[in-house]
Design an enzyme around this catalytic site. Structure first.
Site, PDB file in Angstrom:
ATOM      1  N   LYS A  15       0.826  -1.213   0.000  1.00 19.63           N
ATOM      2  CA  LYS A  15       0.000   0.000   0.000  1.00 19.63           C
ATOM      3  C   LYS A  15       0.860   1.264   0.000  1.00 19.63           C
ATOM      4  O   LYS A  15       0.600   2.200  -0.758  1.00 19.63           O
ATOM      5  CB  LYS A  15      -0.932   0.021   1.229  1.00 19.63           C
ATOM      6  N   ARG A  91      -9.461   0.654   9.491  1.00 20.08           N
ATOM      7  CA  ARG A  91      -8.961  -0.663   9.877  1.00 20.08           C
ATOM      8  C   ARG A  91     -10.000  -1.466  10.645  1.00 20.08           C
ATOM      9  O   ARG A  91      -9.709  -2.592  11.061  1.00 20.08           O
ATOM     10  CB  ARG A  91      -7.716  -0.514  10.731  1.00 20.08           C
ATOM     11  N   ARG A 125      11.670  -5.196   5.309  1.00 19.17           N
ATOM     12  CA  ARG A 125      11.438  -3.776   4.988  1.00 19.17           C
ATOM     13  C   ARG A 125      12.433  -2.869   5.724  1.00 19.17           C
ATOM     14  O   ARG A 125      12.731  -3.078   6.896  1.00 19.17           O
ATOM     15  CB  ARG A 125      10.009  -3.392   5.393  1.00 19.17           C
TER      16      ARG A 125
HETATM   17  P1  ADP Z   1       2.271  -1.769   3.227  1.00 16.29           P
HETATM   18  O1  ADP Z   1       2.236  -0.265   3.213  1.00 16.29           O
HETATM   19  O2  ADP Z   1       1.066  -2.385   2.576  1.00 16.29           O
HETATM   20  O3  ADP Z   1       2.550  -2.335   4.592  1.00 16.29           O
HETATM   21  P2  ADP Z   1       4.835  -1.490   1.794  1.00 16.29           P
HETATM   22  O4  ADP Z   1       4.535  -0.728   0.552  1.00 16.29           O
HETATM   23  O5  ADP Z   1       5.479  -0.778   2.907  1.00 16.29           O
HETATM   24  O6  ADP Z   1       3.496  -2.226   2.307  1.00 16.29           O
HETATM   25  O7  ADP Z   1       5.704  -2.748   1.362  1.00 16.29           O
HETATM   26  C1  ADP Z   1       6.220  -3.655   2.351  1.00 16.29           C
HETATM   27  C2  ADP Z   1       7.641  -4.095   1.940  1.00 16.29           C
HETATM   28  O8  ADP Z   1       7.564  -4.875   0.741  1.00 16.29           O
HETATM   29  C3  ADP Z   1       8.592  -2.941   1.616  1.00 16.29           C
HETATM   30  O9  ADP Z   1       9.880  -3.318   2.061  1.00 16.29           O
HETATM   31  C4  ADP Z   1       8.535  -2.812   0.096  1.00 16.29           C
HETATM   32  O10 ADP Z   1       9.770  -2.353  -0.429  1.00 16.29           O
HETATM   33  C5  ADP Z   1       8.271  -4.258  -0.331  1.00 16.29           C
HETATM   34  N1  ADP Z   1       7.376  -4.344  -1.499  1.00 16.29           N
HETATM   35  C6  ADP Z   1       6.358  -3.513  -1.845  1.00 16.29           C
HETATM   36  N2  ADP Z   1       5.740  -3.934  -2.983  1.00 16.29           N
HETATM   37  C7  ADP Z   1       6.380  -5.076  -3.351  1.00 16.29           C
HETATM   38  C8  ADP Z   1       6.206  -5.994  -4.450  1.00 16.29           C
HETATM   39  N3  ADP Z   1       5.239  -5.827  -5.362  1.00 16.29           N
HETATM   40  N4  ADP Z   1       7.046  -7.051  -4.501  1.00 16.29           N
HETATM   41  C9  ADP Z   1       8.018  -7.238  -3.564  1.00 16.29           C
HETATM   42  N5  ADP Z   1       8.237  -6.407  -2.517  1.00 16.29           N
HETATM   43  C10 ADP Z   1       7.423  -5.337  -2.397  1.00 16.29           C
HETATM   44  P1  ADP Z   2       1.372  -1.559   7.839  1.00  6.68           P
HETATM   45  O1  ADP Z   2       2.725  -1.466   7.229  1.00  6.68           O
HETATM   46  O2  ADP Z   2       1.101  -2.723   8.684  1.00  6.68           O
HETATM   47  O3  ADP Z   2       0.275  -1.315   6.873  1.00  6.68           O
HETATM   48  P2  ADP Z   2       0.985   0.924   9.286  1.00  6.68           P
HETATM   49  O4  ADP Z   2       2.180   1.762   9.156  1.00  6.68           O
HETATM   50  O5  ADP Z   2      -0.221   1.243   8.476  1.00  6.68           O
HETATM   51  O6  ADP Z   2       1.445  -0.548   9.028  1.00  6.68           O
HETATM   52  O7  ADP Z   2       0.526   0.833  10.789  1.00  6.68           O
HETATM   53  C1  ADP Z   2       1.434   0.601  11.861  1.00  6.68           C
HETATM   54  C2  ADP Z   2       0.663   0.580  13.177  1.00  6.68           C
HETATM   55  O8  ADP Z   2       0.042   1.851  13.402  1.00  6.68           O
HETATM   56  C3  ADP Z   2      -0.475  -0.425  13.251  1.00  6.68           C
HETATM   57  O9  ADP Z   2      -0.015  -1.721  13.613  1.00  6.68           O
HETATM   58  C4  ADP Z   2      -1.364   0.208  14.326  1.00  6.68           C
HETATM   59  O10 ADP Z   2      -0.817   0.013  15.626  1.00  6.68           O
HETATM   60  C5  ADP Z   2      -1.242   1.681  14.015  1.00  6.68           C
HETATM   61  N1  ADP Z   2      -2.286   2.134  13.065  1.00  6.68           N
HETATM   62  C6  ADP Z   2      -2.108   2.578  11.795  1.00  6.68           C
HETATM   63  N2  ADP Z   2      -3.279   2.913  11.236  1.00  6.68           N
HETATM   64  C7  ADP Z   2      -4.235   2.679  12.160  1.00  6.68           C
HETATM   65  C8  ADP Z   2      -5.648   2.792  12.199  1.00  6.68           C
HETATM   66  N3  ADP Z   2      -6.342   3.215  11.119  1.00  6.68           N
HETATM   67  N4  ADP Z   2      -6.285   2.455  13.338  1.00  6.68           N
HETATM   68  C9  ADP Z   2      -5.618   2.028  14.413  1.00  6.68           C
HETATM   69  N5  ADP Z   2      -4.294   1.866  14.459  1.00  6.68           N
HETATM   70  C10 ADP Z   2      -3.597   2.189  13.355  1.00  6.68           C
END
Ligand code: ADP
Ligand code: ADP
Ligand code: ZN
Length: 214
Positions: A15, A91, A125
């Site tokens: 995302k 969420r 990551r």
């Molecule tokens: P989210 O916001 O849904 O938690 P991220 O965009 O932060 O996910 O991606 C999580 C990890 O996976 C990061 O280290 C990113 O560089 C890697 N990543 C993102 N998209 C891909 C993909 N299509 N294939 C492999 N690795 C990915």
């Molecule tokens: P991810 O890479 O898992 O998508 P985020 O960076 O979105 O992680 O979220 C990290 C943490 O921040 C979550 O595990 C939660 O503790 C908190 N968080 C983020 N967004 C929300 C939300 N909409 N409601 C409640 N907690 C949140």
């Protein structure tokens, strides 16, 4: 009017990566509750009658921060945005209801990938401590280990990207967040995208979905 985009999916689905591209390509603001909360980990929320006194205590356990805290952050961020990509919210069903009172949406994107792939992505990551840019030790490595390609800042591992906390976050997702998808399934702009492809291939579909619905 710039597009109003919601991006949903489990932790590690990509995302943040796709939202950064959307923000640049469609000139919208990237509104992300995770980053907003990380910038306010030590905020005193004890007056809200919550279990813990700061967001950071929930985050380090992989639990959701209380709705009242997050709803207020999103409402403020969206009120000032001319088009946005909203990432990390809602969420749970109560947050989805709160969002409905704040704005309408043009596109609802859902990204997904198999659980073991999510775990590998999250535990590998690395994020820039200065600009927030996103890397992966294996799948999207920086040119020099530990150094941000974009700004030269230090790359760090998030405290909640350990395997144990990742598993907890995935179970919170299954329990609280997955049911939210059904609330959007009838939306005109609802598009499911296979997140288990290269970032460029995912991006082709993401970009097309937004073009089709704006
Ligand atoms: P989210 O916001 O849904 O938690 P991220 O965009 O932060 O996910 O991606 C999580 C990890 O996976 C990061 O280290 C990113 O560089 C890697 N990543 C993102 N998209 C891909 C993909 N299509 N294939 C492999 N690795 C990915
Ligand atoms: P991810 O890479 O898992 O998508 P985020 O960076 O979105 O992680 O979220 C990290 C943490 O921040 C979550 O595990 C939660 O503790 C908190 N968080 C983020 N967004 C929300 C939300 N909409 N409601 C409640 N907690 C949140
Ligand atoms: Zn950087």
């Amino acid at each position: 009017m710039n597009p109003k985009i919601l991006i949903l999916g489990p932790p590690g689905a990509g995302k943040g990566t796709q939202s950064d591209r959307l923000a640049t390509a469609f000139e919208v603001e990237h509104v992300t509750t995770g980053d907003a909360l990380r910038a306010n980990k030590g905020m005193d929320i004890s007056e809200m009658d919550t279990e813990y006194d700061t967001p950071g205590e929930y985050m380090d356990d992989g639990e959701l921060v209380p709705d009242a805290v997050v709803d207020a952050m999103v409402e403020e961020a969206l009120s000032g945005a001319d088009g946005f990509v909203l990432d990390g919210y809602p969420r749970n069903e109560d947050q989805a209801e709160a969002l409905q009172g704040m704005t309408d949406l043009d596109v609802v994107l859902v990204l997904d990938a198999p659980e073991e792939e999510l775990v590998d992505r999250l535990t590998g990551r690395r994020v820039c401590d200065d600009c927030g840019a996103n890397f992966h030790v294996e799948f999207s490595p920086p040119k020099a280990a530990g150094v941000c390609d974009q700004c030269g800042g230090d790359l760090i591992q998030r405290e909640d990207d350990t395997e144990e906390t990742v598993r907890e976050r995935l179970s919170v997702y299954a329990e609280d967040t997955e049911p939210v998808l059904a609330l959007y399934a009838d939306h005109d702009g609802y598009v499911e995208i296979d997140g288990d492809q290269s970032p460029d291939d995912v991006w082709d579909e993401v970009r097309q979905a937004v073009r089709d619905h704006t």
